[in-house]
Write a protein that holds these residues in place. Structure first.
Motif, short mmCIF file in Angstrom:
data_model
loop_
_atom_site.label_atom_id
_atom_site.label_comp_id
_atom_site.label_asym_id
_atom_site.label_seq_id
_atom_site.Cartn_x
_atom_site.Cartn_y
_atom_site.Cartn_z
N THR A 92 1.71 0.36 5.17
CA THR A 92 1.27 -0.38 6.35
C THR A 92 0.90 -1.83 6.08
O THR A 92 1.00 -2.67 6.96
CB THR A 92 0.06 0.31 7.00
OG1 THR A 92 -0.97 0.42 6.03
CG2 THR A 92 0.45 1.69 7.52
N LEU A 93 0.44 -2.12 4.86
CA LEU A 93 0.04 -3.48 4.49
C LEU A 93 0.67 -3.85 3.16
O LEU A 93 0.92 -2.99 2.32
CB LEU A 93 -1.49 -3.58 4.33
CG LEU A 93 -2.34 -3.48 5.59
CD1 LEU A 93 -3.82 -3.47 5.21
CD2 LEU A 93 -2.05 -4.61 6.55
N ALA A 94 0.88 -5.15 2.99
CA ALA A 94 1.44 -5.65 1.73
C ALA A 94 0.81 -6.99 1.41
O ALA A 94 0.36 -7.72 2.31
CB ALA A 94 2.95 -5.80 1.84
N GLN A 95 0.79 -7.32 0.12
CA GLN A 95 0.31 -8.62 -0.33
C GLN A 95 1.46 -9.30 -1.05
O GLN A 95 2.18 -8.69 -1.83
CB GLN A 95 -0.87 -8.47 -1.28
CG GLN A 95 -1.36 -9.81 -1.79
CD GLN A 95 -2.42 -9.68 -2.86
OE1 GLN A 95 -2.49 -8.67 -3.55
NE2 GLN A 95 -3.23 -10.70 -2.99
N SER A 96 1.62 -10.59 -0.77
CA SER A 96 2.60 -11.39 -1.50
C SER A 96 1.90 -12.64 -2.00
O SER A 96 0.91 -13.09 -1.43
CB SER A 96 3.78 -11.76 -0.60
OG SER A 96 3.35 -12.54 0.50
N GLY A 97 2.42 -13.18 -3.07
CA GLY A 97 1.87 -14.41 -3.62
C GLY A 97 2.90 -15.12 -4.46
O GLY A 97 3.90 -14.51 -4.89
N GLY A 98 2.66 -16.41 -4.66
CA GLY A 98 3.60 -17.16 -5.47
C GLY A 98 3.30 -18.64 -5.43
O GLY A 98 2.35 -19.09 -4.80
N PRO A 99 4.16 -19.41 -6.10
CA PRO A 99 3.94 -20.85 -6.18
C PRO A 99 4.33 -21.59 -4.90
O PRO A 99 5.26 -21.18 -4.20
CB PRO A 99 4.85 -21.26 -7.34
CG PRO A 99 5.95 -20.26 -7.31
CD PRO A 99 5.31 -18.97 -6.87
N VAL A 100 3.60 -22.66 -4.65
CA VAL A 100 3.95 -23.62 -3.60
C VAL A 100 4.35 -24.89 -4.34
O VAL A 100 3.63 -25.36 -5.22
CB VAL A 100 2.74 -23.90 -2.67
CG1 VAL A 100 3.10 -24.94 -1.62
CG2 VAL A 100 2.25 -22.60 -2.03
N ARG A 101 5.50 -25.43 -3.99
CA ARG A 101 6.04 -26.61 -4.71
C ARG A 101 6.14 -27.81 -3.79
O ARG A 101 6.46 -27.67 -2.61
CB ARG A 101 7.42 -26.29 -5.27
CG ARG A 101 7.40 -25.14 -6.27
CD ARG A 101 8.80 -24.85 -6.80
NE ARG A 101 8.83 -23.62 -7.55
CZ ARG A 101 8.45 -23.50 -8.83
NH1 ARG A 101 8.02 -24.55 -9.47
NH2 ARG A 101 8.50 -22.33 -9.44
N LEU B 14 0.84 -1.20 0.00
CA LEU B 14 0.00 0.00 0.00
C LEU B 14 0.87 1.25 0.00
O LEU B 14 1.98 1.24 0.54
CB LEU B 14 -0.88 0.04 1.25
CG LEU B 14 -2.05 -0.92 1.35
CD1 LEU B 14 -2.78 -0.69 2.68
CD2 LEU B 14 -2.99 -0.77 0.19
N ALA B 15 0.35 2.32 -0.55
CA ALA B 15 1.08 3.59 -0.57
C ALA B 15 1.41 4.06 0.85
O ALA B 15 2.44 4.69 1.07
CB ALA B 15 0.28 4.65 -1.31
N SER B 16 0.56 3.72 1.82
CA SER B 16 0.81 4.11 3.20
C SER B 16 1.96 3.32 3.82
O SER B 16 2.49 3.71 4.86
CB SER B 16 -0.45 3.89 4.05
OG SER B 16 -0.74 2.49 4.12
#
Length: 153
Positions: free
Chosen positions: A104-113, A100-102
């Motif tokens: 304060t929060l972030a999102q992450s994602g990706g593969p699980v192997r 987020l521009a603030s």
């Protein structure tokens, strides 16, 4: 004169406290969250359950089973079994991170192997900056990978 100084100083402090914070350096925060996600994943590879727990927010919600796991203690109790044995049952790594521009929060994602390296799912995590430079996961959800070509319309 002294009375005016006694009123002006607290007013200036109050105004300074209400001033907007400088914008977060989004690129730096994105790198920070990416590094945090990678370090979180390394706890599984190293079989370090104690370190895994340090990345969990007290309010963590992990969703991927029948019912969401709510709270750090419940997540840790459910994930403890994944840390047993010499080989990790799965691994993960981020391939996208957004903050987020603030800042304060972030999102992450990706593969699980799986242990052989085959993609078996994707994860999505929400991270909260709980102190400067200290990110903890508050939401996590894994989704099985869809073989959409095999599905019929």
């Amino acid at each position: 004169m002294k009375r005016i100084d006694c009123l002006v100083l607290p007013a200036c402090v109050l105004l300074a406290a209400c001033a907007p914070l400088p914008p977060a350096d989004n690129a730096a925060l994105t790198k920070q969250v990416t590094a945090t996600e990678r370090a979180f994943a390394q706890t599984m590879a190293r079989r370090d359950f104690a370190a895994f727990q340090t990345f969990l927010s007290e309010e963590a919600v992990f969703d991927g089973g029948r019912e969401p796991l709510r709270g750090k203690a419940a997540v840790a109790a459910a994930w403890k079994a994944y840390f047993e044995g010499a080989q990790a049952p799965f691994s993960w790594e981020p391939d996208r991170v957004a903050v987020l521009a603030s800042g304060t929060l972030a999102q992450s994602g990706g593969p699980v192997r799986d242990p052989q390296g085959k993609v078996m799912a994707r994860f999505n995590s929400i991270w909260r900056q709980e102190a400067p430079g200290q990110w903890r996961v508050v939401f996590d959800k894994g989704e099985p990978v869809c073989d959409c070509k095999a599905e019929k319309p």
